[in-house]
Design a protein around this motif. Structure first.
Motif, mmCIF file in Angstrom:
data_model
loop_
_atom_site.group_PDB
_atom_site.id
_atom_site.type_symbol
_atom_site.label_atom_id
_atom_site.label_comp_id
_atom_site.label_asym_id
_atom_site.label_seq_id
_atom_site.Cartn_x
_atom_site.Cartn_y
_atom_site.Cartn_z
ATOM 1 N N GLU A 34 0.811 -1.214 0.000
ATOM 2 C CA GLU A 34 0.000 0.000 0.000
ATOM 3 C C GLU A 34 0.850 1.273 0.000
ATOM 4 O O GLU A 34 1.948 1.304 0.556
ATOM 5 C CB GLU A 34 -0.940 -0.014 1.212
ATOM 6 N N LEU A 35 0.291 2.275 -0.653
ATOM 7 C CA LEU A 35 0.916 3.598 -0.671
ATOM 8 C C LEU A 35 0.218 4.476 0.363
ATOM 9 O O LEU A 35 -0.994 4.691 0.299
ATOM 10 C CB LEU A 35 0.789 4.205 -2.074
ATOM 11 N N GLY A 182 3.572 9.364 -8.993
ATOM 12 C CA GLY A 182 2.428 8.823 -8.249
ATOM 13 C C GLY A 182 2.089 7.419 -8.731
ATOM 14 O O GLY A 182 1.917 6.481 -7.941
ATOM 15 N N GLN A 183 2.057 7.272 -10.069
ATOM 16 C CA GLN A 183 1.747 5.964 -10.667
ATOM 17 C C GLN A 183 2.840 4.947 -10.356
ATOM 18 O O GLN A 183 2.558 3.788 -10.016
ATOM 19 C CB GLN A 183 1.593 6.156 -12.186
ATOM 20 N N GLN A 186 2.586 3.836 -6.801
ATOM 21 C CA GLN A 186 1.430 2.951 -6.637
ATOM 22 C C GLN A 186 1.737 1.553 -7.209
ATOM 23 O O GLN A 186 1.425 0.535 -6.584
ATOM 24 C CB GLN A 186 0.212 3.552 -7.337
ATOM 25 N N ASP A 187 2.388 1.506 -8.380
ATOM 26 C CA ASP A 187 2.749 0.213 -8.984
ATOM 27 C C ASP A 187 3.696 -0.560 -8.069
ATOM 28 O O ASP A 187 3.555 -1.776 -7.893
ATOM 29 C CB ASP A 187 3.452 0.412 -10.336
ATOM 30 N N HIS A 190 1.514 -1.822 -5.151
ATOM 31 C CA HIS A 190 0.486 -2.818 -5.484
ATOM 32 C C HIS A 190 1.062 -4.051 -6.164
ATOM 33 O O HIS A 190 0.653 -5.167 -5.882
ATOM 34 C CB HIS A 190 -0.580 -2.190 -6.383
ATOM 35 N N TYR A 208 -3.417 8.646 -5.775
ATOM 36 C CA TYR A 208 -2.734 7.341 -5.866
ATOM 37 C C TYR A 208 -2.661 6.610 -4.532
ATOM 38 O O TYR A 208 -2.198 5.488 -4.454
ATOM 39 C CB TYR A 208 -1.310 7.553 -6.421
ATOM 40 N N ALA A 209 -3.102 7.278 -3.458
ATOM 41 C CA ALA A 209 -2.854 6.746 -2.113
ATOM 42 C C ALA A 209 -3.917 5.750 -1.667
ATOM 43 O O ALA A 209 -5.092 5.881 -1.997
ATOM 44 C CB ALA A 209 -2.801 7.900 -1.116
ATOM 45 N N ASP A 210 -3.481 4.761 -0.916
ATOM 46 C CA ASP A 210 -4.417 3.825 -0.275
ATOM 47 C C ASP A 210 -4.847 4.358 1.088
ATOM 48 O O ASP A 210 -5.970 4.129 1.508
ATOM 49 C CB ASP A 210 -3.748 2.453 -0.121
#
Ligand SMILES: Nc1ncnc2c1ncn2[C@@H]1O[C@H](COP(=O)(O)OP(=O)(O)OP(=O)(O)O)[C@@H](O)[C@H]1O
Ligand SMILES: [Mg+2]
Length: 224
Positions: A34-35, A182-183, A186-187, A190, A208-210
């Motif tokens: 998680e971000l 951000g992407q 996130q990658d 995840h 992009y955040a969890d």
């Protein structure tokens, strides 16, 4: 998969009348996969929190647990090993080595951390993603702020850590690069199941955040 937990952390600076409490009863957990964003105004304690998480500073009180083990019970050598192998730091000041070219900044990682760095093809892909492939022979003083920031991001990711701690990682980037970073974060969270924690003023990263936390005057609360 490494997890870091902070339980009831305080951090004081100074003493007597000059004492200030930079962190007040902060509890926090890194979440693999998680971000997490920590948002807060200047001086609220964001860098202090991040450097404690990464073992660069010690808390004044409270406990820090790494994989169910109290970090205070580790030997100094084990703590250093943990920092080297598990933590990727993107510092607010970038911390590039001034007399090394961009390419050499990565070779230095190979020198310090001899295994589990990114494979050449993954590394090449990362350089392309961050637009660094034509900058490899430049020295830090020949880079723009945004370029230096992207080198600092790539250097932290090159070491392939399980926890990535980023201090204002997009402060010097234009909007297109913010989206890419951000992407990318996130990658990494995840797809590679790493914990990414970024402290930032940049609300563009929220998409992009969890999880999102807010830090105000040293007090942390969860917003999302
Ligand atoms: N080494 C230190 N000695 C004394 N005070 C410190 C030290 N480091 C931080 N502080 C104080 O602790 C508070 C939190 O600082 P910190 O750098 O964590 O804030 P920040 O949220 O990262 O701010 P910014 O967004 O400007 O980077 C500030 O009041 C700062 O002056
Ligand atoms: Mg800061």
């Amino acid at each position: 998969m490494t997890t870091l937990v902070l339980n009831h952390i305080d951090k004081n600076f100074g003493s007597g009348q000059n004492q200030m409490l930079a962190l007040k009863d902060v509890s926090f957990k890194t979440e693999p996969g998680e971000l997490t964003l920590i948002i807060g105004p200047s001086g609220s304690g964001k860098s202090t929190l991040l450097t404690i998480l990464g073992g660069l500073q010690t808390p004044s009180s409270g406990e820090m647990i790494m994989n169910n083990q109290n970090i205070e019970h580790l030997t100094r050598r084990d703590r250093e090993k943990f920092r080297l192998n598990e933590i990727g730091f993107i510092l607010q000041s970038y911390n590039l080595v001034p007399y090394l070219t961009v390419a050499e900044q990565f070779k230095l990682v190979d020198h310090v951390k001899k295994q589990h760095n990114l494979a050449p093809s993954t590394f090449a892909q990362l350089l392309t993603q961050l637009g660094l492939q034509n900058l490899l022979s430049q020295y830090p003083n020949e880079l723009s702020g945004g370029q230096a920031q992207r080198v600092a991001i790539a250097r932290a990711l090159y070491a392939n850590p399980s926890i990535i701690l980023a201090d204002e990682p997009t402060a010097a980037l234009d909007s297109d690069r913010v989206i890419q970073v951000g992407q990318l974060f996130q990658d990494i969270a995840h797809q590679q199941h790493k914990a990414v924690v970024a402290v930032t003023h940049d609300i563009r990263l929220k998409a992009y955040a969890d999880h999102i936390f807010e830090l105000v005057d040293g007090q942390l609360s969860q917003l999302q």
